[in-house]
Structures are given as structure tokens and as C-alpha cells.
Scaffold this motif. Structure first.
Motif, PDB file in Angstrom:
ATOM      1  N   ILE A  40       0.839  -1.205   0.000  1.00 59.53           N
ATOM      2  CA  ILE A  40       0.000   0.000   0.000  1.00 59.53           C
ATOM      3  C   ILE A  40       0.870   1.250   0.000  1.00 59.53           C
ATOM      4  CG2 ILE A  40      -1.637   1.326   1.397  1.00 59.53           C
ATOM      5  CD1 ILE A  40      -2.837  -1.408   2.251  1.00 59.53           C
ATOM      6  N   PHE A  41       1.929   1.243   0.819  1.00 55.90           N
ATOM      7  CA  PHE A  41       2.824   2.397   0.873  1.00 55.90           C
ATOM      8  C   PHE A  41       3.523   2.602  -0.479  1.00 55.90           C
ATOM      9  CE2 PHE A  41       6.497   4.893   2.160  1.00 55.90           C
ATOM     10  CZ  PHE A  41       5.920   5.790   3.040  1.00 55.90           C
ATOM     11  N   GLY A  42       3.885   1.508  -1.152  1.00 58.61           N
ATOM     12  CA  GLY A  42       4.532   1.614  -2.462  1.00 58.61           C
ATOM     13  C   GLY A  42       3.612   2.197  -3.520  1.00 58.61           C
ATOM     14  N   VAL A  43       2.340   1.788  -3.519  1.00 56.98           N
ATOM     15  CA  VAL A  43       1.375   2.318  -4.497  1.00 56.98           C
ATOM     16  C   VAL A  43       1.147   3.807  -4.238  1.00 56.98           C
ATOM     17  CG1 VAL A  43      -1.044   2.188  -5.205  1.00 56.98           C
ATOM     18  CG2 VAL A  43       0.281   0.099  -4.917  1.00 56.98           C
ATOM     19  N   ILE A  44       1.008   4.177  -2.971  1.00 52.02           N
ATOM     20  CA  ILE A  44       0.844   5.600  -2.634  1.00 52.02           C
ATOM     21  C   ILE A  44       2.077   6.389  -3.060  1.00 52.02           C
ATOM     22  CG2 ILE A  44       0.658   7.208  -0.688  1.00 52.02           C
ATOM     23  CD1 ILE A  44      -1.116   5.083   0.689  1.00 52.02           C
ATOM     24  N   THR A  45       3.264   5.810  -2.875  1.00 52.05           N
ATOM     25  CA  THR A  45       4.514   6.474  -3.249  1.00 52.05           C
ATOM     26  C   THR A  45       4.583   6.733  -4.746  1.00 52.05           C
ATOM     27  OG1 THR A  45       5.656   5.470  -1.384  1.00 52.05           O
ATOM     28  CG2 THR A  45       7.026   6.277  -3.171  1.00 52.05           C
ATOM     29  N   VAL A  46       4.112   5.797  -5.557  1.00 52.00           N
ATOM     30  CA  VAL A  46       4.115   5.992  -7.009  1.00 52.00           C
ATOM     31  C   VAL A  46       3.257   7.197  -7.384  1.00 52.00           C
ATOM     32  CG1 VAL A  46       3.354   4.990  -9.200  1.00 52.00           C
ATOM     33  CG2 VAL A  46       4.624   3.596  -7.586  1.00 52.00           C
ATOM     34  N   PHE A  47       2.070   7.277  -6.796  1.00 52.80           N
ATOM     35  CA  PHE A  47       1.189   8.405  -7.109  1.00 52.80           C
ATOM     36  C   PHE A  47       1.742   9.725  -6.591  1.00 52.80           C
ATOM     37  CE2 PHE A  47      -1.978   4.900  -7.359  1.00 52.80           C
ATOM     38  CZ  PHE A  47      -2.240   5.026  -8.718  1.00 52.80           C
ATOM     39  N   ILE A  48       2.371   9.714  -5.426  1.00 56.02           N
ATOM     40  CA  ILE A  48       2.973  10.947  -4.900  1.00 56.02           C
ATOM     41  C   ILE A  48       4.146  11.379  -5.771  1.00 56.02           C
ATOM     42  CG2 ILE A  48       4.341  11.860  -2.968  1.00 56.02           C
ATOM     43  CD1 ILE A  48       2.429  10.463  -1.095  1.00 56.02           C
ATOM     44  N   ALA A  49       4.977  10.437  -6.192  1.00 59.36           N
ATOM     45  CA  ALA A  49       6.124  10.785  -7.039  1.00 59.36           C
ATOM     46  C   ALA A  49       5.651  11.358  -8.378  1.00 59.36           C
ATOM     47  CB  ALA A  49       7.011   9.563  -7.264  1.00 59.36           C
ATOM     48  N   PHE A  50       4.616  10.757  -8.949  1.00 62.78           N
ATOM     49  CA  PHE A  50       4.116  11.253 -10.240  1.00 62.78           C
ATOM     50  C   PHE A  50       3.489  12.633 -10.095  1.00 62.78           C
ATOM     51  CE2 PHE A  50       1.018  11.502 -13.719  1.00 62.78           C
ATOM     52  CZ  PHE A  50       1.875  11.278 -14.793  1.00 62.78           C
ATOM     53  N   SER A  51       2.686  12.825  -9.048  1.00 66.05           N
ATOM     54  CA  SER A  51       2.052  14.138  -8.869  1.00 66.05           C
ATOM     55  C   SER A  51       3.071  15.202  -8.462  1.00 66.05           C
ATOM     56  CB  SER A  51       0.918  14.054  -7.847  1.00 66.05           C
ATOM     57  OG  SER A  51       1.398  13.593  -6.623  1.00 66.05           O
ATOM     58  N   ALA A  52       4.110  14.825  -7.700  1.00 67.64           N
ATOM     59  CA  ALA A  52       5.173  15.784  -7.374  1.00 67.64           C
ATOM     60  C   ALA A  52       5.948  16.139  -8.640  1.00 67.64           C
ATOM     61  CB  ALA A  52       6.105  15.208  -6.320  1.00 67.64           C
ATOM     62  N   GLY A  53       6.102  15.194  -9.543  1.00 68.09           N
ATOM     63  CA  GLY A  53       6.753  15.459 -10.820  1.00 68.09           C
ATOM     64  C   GLY A  53       5.955  16.440 -11.659  1.00 68.09           C
ATOM     65  N   LEU A  54       4.653  16.269 -11.688  1.00 66.53           N
ATOM     66  CA  LEU A  54       3.810  17.207 -12.428  1.00 66.53           C
ATOM     67  C   LEU A  54       3.859  18.598 -11.798  1.00 66.53           C
ATOM     68  CD1 LEU A  54       0.628  15.084 -13.260  1.00 66.53           C
ATOM     69  CD2 LEU A  54       2.426  15.840 -14.819  1.00 66.53           C
ATOM     70  N   ASP A  55       3.845  18.662 -10.472  1.00 64.72           N
ATOM     71  CA  ASP A  55       3.916  19.937  -9.771  1.00 64.72           C
ATOM     72  C   ASP A  55       5.244  20.643 -10.066  1.00 64.72           C
ATOM     73  OD1 ASP A  55       3.018  21.911  -7.757  1.00 64.72           O
ATOM     74  OD2 ASP A  55       4.720  21.095  -6.598  1.00 64.72           O
ATOM     75  N   ILE A  70       8.793  12.141 -12.986  1.00 65.15           N
ATOM     76  CA  ILE A  70       7.871  11.470 -13.912  1.00 65.15           C
ATOM     77  C   ILE A  70       8.547  10.255 -14.541  1.00 65.15           C
ATOM     78  CG2 ILE A  70       6.645  11.730 -16.106  1.00 65.15           C
ATOM     79  CD1 ILE A  70       5.974  14.601 -15.195  1.00 65.15           C
ATOM     80  N   VAL A  71       9.825  10.390 -14.897  1.00 61.09           N
ATOM     81  CA  VAL A  71      10.544   9.265 -15.509  1.00 61.09           C
ATOM     82  C   VAL A  71      10.726   8.115 -14.521  1.00 61.09           C
ATOM     83  CG1 VAL A  71      12.791   8.582 -16.454  1.00 61.09           C
ATOM     84  CG2 VAL A  71      11.678  10.645 -17.284  1.00 61.09           C
ATOM     85  N   ILE A  72      11.071   8.417 -13.261  1.00 61.31           N
ATOM     86  CA  ILE A  72      11.276   7.316 -12.301  1.00 61.31           C
ATOM     87  C   ILE A  72       9.946   6.725 -11.837  1.00 61.31           C
ATOM     88  CG2 ILE A  72      13.480   8.224 -11.511  1.00 61.31           C
ATOM     89  CD1 ILE A  72      12.035   8.950  -8.853  1.00 61.31           C
ATOM     90  N   SER A  73       8.854   7.428 -12.048  1.00 60.60           N
ATOM     91  CA  SER A  73       7.550   6.871 -11.683  1.00 60.60           C
ATOM     92  C   SER A  73       7.186   5.664 -12.545  1.00 60.60           C
ATOM     93  CB  SER A  73       6.459   7.930 -11.812  1.00 60.60           C
ATOM     94  OG  SER A  73       6.660   8.959 -10.890  1.00 60.60           O
ATOM     95  N   ILE A  74       7.719   5.610 -13.759  1.00 67.34           N
ATOM     96  CA  ILE A  74       7.388   4.505 -14.669  1.00 67.34           C
ATOM     97  C   ILE A  74       7.961   3.173 -14.158  1.00 67.34           C
ATOM     98  CG2 ILE A  74       7.682   3.625 -17.023  1.00 67.34           C
ATOM     99  CD1 ILE A  74       7.617   6.633 -17.887  1.00 67.34           C
ATOM    100  N   PRO A  75       9.284   3.074 -13.864  1.00 66.89           N
ATOM    101  CA  PRO A  75       9.740   1.786 -13.323  1.00 66.89           C
ATOM    102  C   PRO A  75       9.174   1.492 -11.930  1.00 66.89           C
ATOM    103  CG  PRO A  75      11.557   3.351 -13.379  1.00 66.89           C
ATOM    104  CD  PRO A  75      10.404   3.977 -14.088  1.00 66.89           C
ATOM    105  N   MET A  76       8.921   2.536 -11.142  1.00 72.04           N
ATOM    106  CA  MET A  76       8.312   2.310  -9.838  1.00 72.04           C
ATOM    107  C   MET A  76       6.904   1.736 -10.001  1.00 72.04           C
ATOM    108  SD  MET A  76       9.546   5.593  -7.614  1.00 72.04           S
ATOM    109  CE  MET A  76       8.458   5.193  -6.281  1.00 72.04           C
ATOM    110  N   PHE A  77       6.178   2.228 -10.993  1.00 69.80           N
ATOM    111  CA  PHE A  77       4.846   1.702 -11.264  1.00 69.80           C
ATOM    112  C   PHE A  77       4.921   0.219 -11.633  1.00 69.80           C
ATOM    113  CE2 PHE A  77       1.482   0.656 -14.276  1.00 69.80           C
ATOM    114  CZ  PHE A  77       0.350   1.006 -13.554  1.00 69.80           C
ATOM    115  N   LEU A  78       5.871  -0.137 -12.494  1.00 71.30           N
ATOM    116  CA  LEU A  78       6.021  -1.536 -12.894  1.00 71.30           C
ATOM    117  C   LEU A  78       6.430  -2.415 -11.711  1.00 71.30           C
ATOM    118  CD1 LEU A  78       7.795  -1.131 -16.338  1.00 71.30           C
ATOM    119  CD2 LEU A  78       5.419  -1.766 -15.903  1.00 71.30           C
ATOM    120  N   LEU A  79       7.306  -1.895 -10.842  1.00 69.18           N
ATOM    121  CA  LEU A  79       7.732  -2.673  -9.682  1.00 69.18           C
ATOM    122  C   LEU A  79       6.599  -2.861  -8.675  1.00 69.18           C
ATOM    123  CD1 LEU A  79      11.273  -1.169  -9.107  1.00 69.18           C
ATOM    124  CD2 LEU A  79      10.753  -3.509  -9.784  1.00 69.18           C
ATOM    125  N   GLU A  80       5.831  -1.818  -8.441  1.00 68.98           N
ATOM    126  CA  GLU A  80       4.779  -1.898  -7.429  1.00 68.98           C
ATOM    127  C   GLU A  80       3.539  -2.644  -7.919  1.00 68.98           C
ATOM    128  OE1 GLU A  80       5.122  -1.259  -4.306  1.00 68.98           O
ATOM    129  OE2 GLU A  80       7.146  -0.545  -4.686  1.00 68.98           O
TER     130      GLU A  80
END
Length: 177
Positions: A40-55, A70-80
Motif C-alpha cells: 500500500i505504501f509503495g502504491v501511494i509512493t508511485v502516485f505521490i512521485a508522479f504528482s510531485a513530478g507534475l507539480d 515522472i521518468v522514475i515513476s514509470i519503473p516504480m509503477f512496474l515494480l509496485e
């Protein structure tokens, strides 16, 4: 006068046990919840990293951090979301076999390394630092996965070893004078 007993040594059940393999058990009973917490923490982290990237991308001075997050959110998404990949199976599983095997301390070290860039003072934003903290904590949780379970040997009773019967009467009788 009593003489010494000449009974043969008895064999206990523990002497008949043979190691048959091992199982992994949680070190403590509450460790069974760590997998759910980590996921759960990993999934939340992916969304926070992506939204922080957009910000950060919309900020002129922090655009490089935005692109990075935004770039590191992609492999994190695949891992999580590797569990979804495992469910689909087939050829998709074969393509992402490297991603699926990237777990435990390797994933933790990877996440902790990715988090370092979020704290560079020249490009850091408040939301980027929050994302960096989440990524780092997620990495620490994955390193902790190595210590979640312990290896315990399993034993079976060896049927080839025969326990000699224990005699109830003594072979030496006491003499009374």
C-alpha cells in the motif's frame, strides 16, 4: 546390596528425526502485516512521485526535477504493480521477468538511490522533498523485507530407525542377606 543396571540405552523420538527441508516463517506475529503495509505504501509512493513530478514540471526552476520524478515513476509503477503482471501471466510475464525478480534489498537500494536526487537544493521543491521521503521510506521497507522471515528446518520421523523396546523388569535382582 544393589548392583548396577545393565539396561540398554533408550532412544528418544528426537533421535529418530531426520531433517526434511525448511520453511520460512515470520519472525514475529505482527510481521505478517508488513507485506500489505509495504504494498500500500509503495502504491501511494508511485502516485505521490508522479504528482510531485507534475507539480515541479510546472515550476520553471524545478522542471528538471519534474521530468526526473515522472521518468522514475514509470519503473516504480512496474515494480509496485508487479502483482497485476503476475496475474495476467503468459508472454507478459516472460517480458517482465527481470522486473518481477527485482525485489527485496535490490528494490530497496534502487528506491533509496532514486530518492537522493529529490533533495538537491538547487532543484528541490517542498512537494519533491515529500516525494523523496516517501521513496526513501519505501526503499527502507523493502530492505527490511530481508529480515521479515526466518528459515526454520522441518523434521520427519525416520521409519528406518527402530526404537528398541524398553524392558520394565530389571535383569539384575537385588540380593538380601
Amino acid at each position: 546390596m544393589l548392583s548396577g543396571s545393565s539396561n540398554p540405552p533408550t532412544m528418544s523420538t528426537a533421535d529418530r528425526l531426520t531433517e526434511s527441508g525448511y520453511v520460512y516463517l515470520n519472525r514475529y506475529s505482527w510481521f505478517k502485516y508488513l507485506s500489505y503495509i509495504r504494498t500500500i505504501f509503495g502504491v501511494i509512493t508511485v502516485f505521490i512521485a508522479f504528482s510531485a513530478g507534475l507539480d515541479a514540471l510546472f515550476s520553471i526552476s524545478s522542471a528538471p526535477l519534474g521530468v526526473y520524478l515522472i521518468v522514475i515513476s514509470i519503473p516504480m509503477f512496474l515494480l509496485e504493480f508487479g502483482r497485476i503482471i503476475r496475474i495476467t501471466g503468459g508472454s507478459l510475464c516472460q517480458v517482465f521477468s527481470l522486473v518481477l525478480d527485482f525485489d527485496r534489498w535490490r528494490r530497496g537500494l534502487f528506491y533509496c538511490t532514486l530518492a537522493v536526487v529529490c533533495f538537491f537544493p538547487s532543484i528541490a521543491t517542498v512537494y519533491g522533498r515529500v516525494a523523496g521521503c516517501f521513496i526513501f521510506i519505501c526503499g527502507v521497507l523493502y530492505v527490511g523485507k530481508c529480515f521479515q522471515k526466518k528459515k526454520v528446518s522441518t523434521f520427519i520421523v525416520d521409519p528406518n530407525i527402530v526404537i528398541p523396546p524398553v524392558s520394565t523388569s530389571s535383569s539384575v535382582t537385588p540380593r538380601i542377606f
